[in-house]
Design a protein around this motif. Structure first.
Motif, short mmCIF file in Angstrom:
data_model
loop_
_atom_site.label_atom_id
_atom_site.label_comp_id
_atom_site.label_asym_id
_atom_site.label_seq_id
_atom_site.Cartn_x
_atom_site.Cartn_y
_atom_site.Cartn_z
N THR A 312 -5.46 11.74 41.78
CA THR A 312 -6.29 11.93 40.58
C THR A 312 -7.76 11.67 40.86
OG1 THR A 312 -5.87 9.65 39.91
CG2 THR A 312 -4.41 11.34 39.01
N ARG A 313 -8.07 10.94 41.95
CA ARG A 313 -9.46 10.68 42.31
C ARG A 313 -9.71 11.16 43.74
NH1 ARG A 313 -7.76 6.22 39.50
NH2 ARG A 313 -7.19 5.11 41.41
N PRO A 314 -9.49 12.45 43.99
CA PRO A 314 -9.63 12.94 45.37
C PRO A 314 -11.08 12.98 45.81
CG PRO A 314 -9.33 14.78 43.88
CD PRO A 314 -9.17 13.54 43.05
N GLY A 315 -11.32 12.63 47.05
CA GLY A 315 -12.68 12.78 47.59
C GLY A 315 -12.99 14.26 47.77
N ILE A 316 -14.14 14.69 47.29
CA ILE A 316 -14.49 16.11 47.41
C ILE A 316 -15.50 16.35 48.53
CG2 ILE A 316 -13.99 16.54 44.97
CD1 ILE A 316 -17.00 16.57 44.45
N GLY A 317 -15.85 15.29 49.27
CA GLY A 317 -16.82 15.43 50.35
C GLY A 317 -16.37 16.40 51.43
N SER A 318 -15.06 16.47 51.69
CA SER A 318 -14.55 17.39 52.72
C SER A 318 -14.79 18.84 52.34
CB SER A 318 -13.05 17.15 52.94
OG SER A 318 -12.82 15.89 53.51
N HIS A 319 -14.78 19.13 51.03
CA HIS A 319 -15.06 20.50 50.57
C HIS A 319 -16.55 20.82 50.66
CE1 HIS A 319 -10.96 20.69 49.11
NE2 HIS A 319 -11.15 19.65 48.34
N LEU A 320 -17.39 19.78 50.51
CA LEU A 320 -18.84 19.98 50.50
C LEU A 320 -19.43 19.98 51.90
CD1 LEU A 320 -19.78 17.57 47.56
CD2 LEU A 320 -19.38 20.03 47.46
N TYR A 321 -18.83 19.21 52.82
CA TYR A 321 -19.38 19.05 54.17
C TYR A 321 -18.29 19.22 55.24
CZ TYR A 321 -22.94 16.81 51.26
OH TYR A 321 -23.86 16.54 50.28
N PRO A 322 -17.68 20.41 55.31
CA PRO A 322 -16.65 20.62 56.35
C PRO A 322 -17.28 20.68 57.74
CG PRO A 322 -17.17 22.70 55.26
CD PRO A 322 -17.93 21.64 54.52
N ILE A 323 -16.50 20.28 58.74
CA ILE A 323 -16.96 20.38 60.13
C ILE A 323 -16.99 21.84 60.58
CG2 ILE A 323 -16.28 19.85 62.52
CD1 ILE A 323 -17.52 17.49 61.22
N GLU A 324 -16.05 22.63 60.04
CA GLU A 324 -16.00 24.06 60.33
C GLU A 324 -15.80 24.82 59.02
OE1 GLU A 324 -13.14 25.24 63.30
OE2 GLU A 324 -13.49 23.43 64.48
N GLY A 325 -16.42 26.00 58.92
CA GLY A 325 -16.24 26.85 57.75
C GLY A 325 -17.30 26.66 56.69
N LYS A 326 -17.08 27.26 55.53
CA LYS A 326 -18.07 27.23 54.46
C LYS A 326 -17.75 26.17 53.41
CE LYS A 326 -15.75 30.78 51.68
NZ LYS A 326 -15.86 32.10 51.05
N ALA A 327 -18.79 25.63 52.82
CA ALA A 327 -18.62 24.62 51.77
C ALA A 327 -18.26 25.30 50.45
CB ALA A 327 -19.91 23.83 51.61
N VAL A 328 -17.53 24.57 49.61
CA VAL A 328 -17.19 25.06 48.27
C VAL A 328 -17.82 24.11 47.26
CG1 VAL A 328 -15.32 25.58 46.65
CG2 VAL A 328 -15.00 26.00 49.10
N ASP A 329 -18.51 24.67 46.27
CA ASP A 329 -19.25 23.88 45.29
C ASP A 329 -18.31 23.34 44.21
OD1 ASP A 329 -21.18 22.66 43.79
OD2 ASP A 329 -22.55 24.36 43.79
N VAL A 330 -17.54 22.33 44.55
CA VAL A 330 -16.59 21.73 43.62
C VAL A 330 -17.30 21.05 42.44
CG1 VAL A 330 -14.72 20.04 43.36
CG2 VAL A 330 -14.81 21.50 45.39
N PRO A 331 -18.40 20.30 42.65
CA PRO A 331 -19.09 19.70 41.49
C PRO A 331 -19.50 20.73 40.45
CG PRO A 331 -19.92 18.75 43.53
CD PRO A 331 -19.03 19.90 43.93
#
Length: 524
Positions: A312-331
């Protein structure tokens, strides 16, 4: 080599937001930039405890958030997802594919546990029923002896129950579900290094940690050389001093969580429609779960997936700052969901790459000075900004003291820092104010021992307020405490490494070959 694409409006965040607060800060930042009223609250839950929450409000509504969890997620949903066994029961009732698992009280007799799981197939996983971030999880257990050892290790660290689960093979993917839509997915791989035929594993790890320091979400999540890693390397027949052949990759951990050195790789475009449907159904299986981060093991051969747990409180940093690939604007998606009335005004409000001062908020609330802080509205005017480099034998405190009155009087934003030169960032909506400060410095070059002045336009991120920046002064009290603990951990690690080398040296000195070559060393 850069293999990722991050979002330009959050290419970086304040230092104090990088430790377990990336989700909180970026969601709050998105709402604040849209013109929503942002407040931070320190709410007492009992005389000895409190929780840190924030609220965003428009003319139509107000919503409260804790980290990435908004108030559309009910208390019932949070309680279910915090209990892994209870989550399994809800998923199984909804016929969602999950691994076979059994829970036990902390002090259950080992013989009873072994009898109860006799039908399970190795390898197995043992983990706390209420754990998070991969803490306390033991994976890849292949024998009864390993299982008993894992049970004893895990239950010594938990307060209530443990879970034993069949280990599912495949890639572990974190899927973010919002409402009835999958909006992002990342594949998480365990800490690893790739050989170049020259550097030792220890040196490769240091290189990896340098890269993680450049990634906001991973800044404080270094790969740690510990006993578990030494044991893992031993399985390969290696040590930290071994040199890997060029192109050879080895995994240093069995856990893929980024807090344990794991690496996030964007997987949003690779997730199949079948896997999306499973994730959405899993989210719907929990009453009151408006959005969540779902851990799934995906199968490439048939495009299906098995659900491990929901957060319920997942960290979204991995979606914003991936090591490979494109970021997804979850906020952006979250604020759209909670405040649909702001979608049309978003672009009008985003006139500058502005960030609010988070350090002051943390210091004030954590020290009990205040119970609530409202952040000043995001500026709607474009700011002019110039970066001034002063070269010479300059005292940073001396020049700041001379500029302080002007900075405070005019409401200048920016910072002053010492690197190879003294760097001063000045930002103000009236460019003449900045020019006036530059003229002031020019007129007093001799007084400040300035040999050269370089001035350039600045168009990067701008944190409101003015700071003196160095290795420690830009850190708040909470961050300084973490820094102290980090240094203690670093010293402890170095001490252990020195002892390891001393033992190795002693073995060499007491070896037969060392004694035989003694006369040769003396001659040399």
């Amino acid at each position: 080599m850069k293999t990722y694409t991050w979002l330009p409006h959050i290419i970086d965040i304040p230092q104090e937001a990088k430790r377990n607060r990336t989700s909180l800060y970026t969601i709050a930042l998105e709402g604040w930039r849209r013109g929503l009223t942002l407040k931070f609250h320190n709410i007492k839950t009992n005389p000895n405890a409190s929780k840190f929450v924030y609220s965003l409000s428009s003319k139509e509504r107000v919503h409260f958030f804790q980290e990435s969890c908004g108030d559309m997620v009910t208390e019932e949903a949070r309680e279910i997802c915090d209990n892994k066994q209870l989550t399994q029961e809800y998923l199984q009732k909804a016929e969602i594919p999950t691994p076979l698992s059994v829970s036990f009280i902390k002090n259950e007799n080992v013989k009873t546990i072994l009898n109860s799981i006799s039908d399970m197939v190795y390898p197995l996983v043992v983990k706390p029923i209420d754990g998070s971030g991969g803490k306390g999880v033991k994976t890849n257990i292949n024998s009864e002896l390993e299982l008993i050892e894992a049970i004893n290790q895990v239950r010594s660290k938990v307060s209530e129950k443990i879970i034993i689960q069949e280990q599912v093979h495949g890639d572990e993917v974190r899927i973010y579900v919002l409402g009835n839509e999958v909006i992002a997915a990342v594949k998480r791989v365990p800490a690893n290094v790739v050989g170049d035929g020259v550097k030792t594993i220890n040196e490769l790890i240091k290189e990896k940690n340098d890269l993680r320091k450049k990634t906001p979400h991973l800044y404080y999540r270094a790969i740690v050389i510990d006993k578990a890693m030494h044991n893992k390397l031993k399985d390969y027949g290696l040590t930290v001093d071994s040199v890997l052949p060029e192109g050879k990759r080895i995994y240093l951990n069995t856990i893929s969580n980024v807090s344990a050195g794991g690496e996030p790789i964007d997987f949003t475009d690779q997730i199949t429609e079948k896997q999306k449907r499973i994730a959405i159904r899993a989210n719907q299986a929990i009453p009151g779960l408006a959005h969540s981060g779902i851990d799934m093991i995906v199968n490439d051969t048939d495009g299906t997936g098995i659900i491990l747990e929901l957060n319920t409180r997942p960290g979204i940093g991995s979606h914003l700052y991936p090591i490979e690939g494109k970021a997804v604007d979850v906020p952006r998606k979250i604020i759209d969901y909670y405040f649909p009335e702001t979608i049309t005004v978003r672009e009008k409000k985003f006139k500058g790459n502005y960030y609010f001062d988070f350090q002051t908020v943390l210091n004030s609330l954590n020290n009990g000075y205040l119970e609530e802080i409202e952040i000043s509205p995001c500026p709607e005017k474009e700011y002019s900004a110039k970066l001034i480099k002063l070269i010479g034998e300059i005292d940073i405190i001396n020049i700041y003291s001379a500029l302080k009155k002007i900075i405070l009087r005019e409401g200048i934003n920016g910072y002053i820092e010492r690197e190879k030169s003294i760097n001063i960032l000045l930002a103000h909506y009236n460019e003449k104010v900045i020019e006036g400060i530059i003229d002031y410095i020019n007129e007093r070059q001799h007084n400040f021992f300035i040999k050269e002045i370089q001035i350039t336009e600045y168009r990067g991120p701008l944190q409101l307020g003015f700071k003196i920046k160095d290795d420690y002064q830009h850190l708040g009290i909470v961050e300084l405490e973490h820094k102290f603990k980090e240094n203690e951990k670093f010293l402890k690690g170095n001490t252990q490494e020195i002892k390891r080398i001393e033992k190795k040296l002693m073995r060499i000195k007491t070896s037969t070959s060392w004694k035989i070559t003694k006369i040769i060393r003396k001659i040399k």
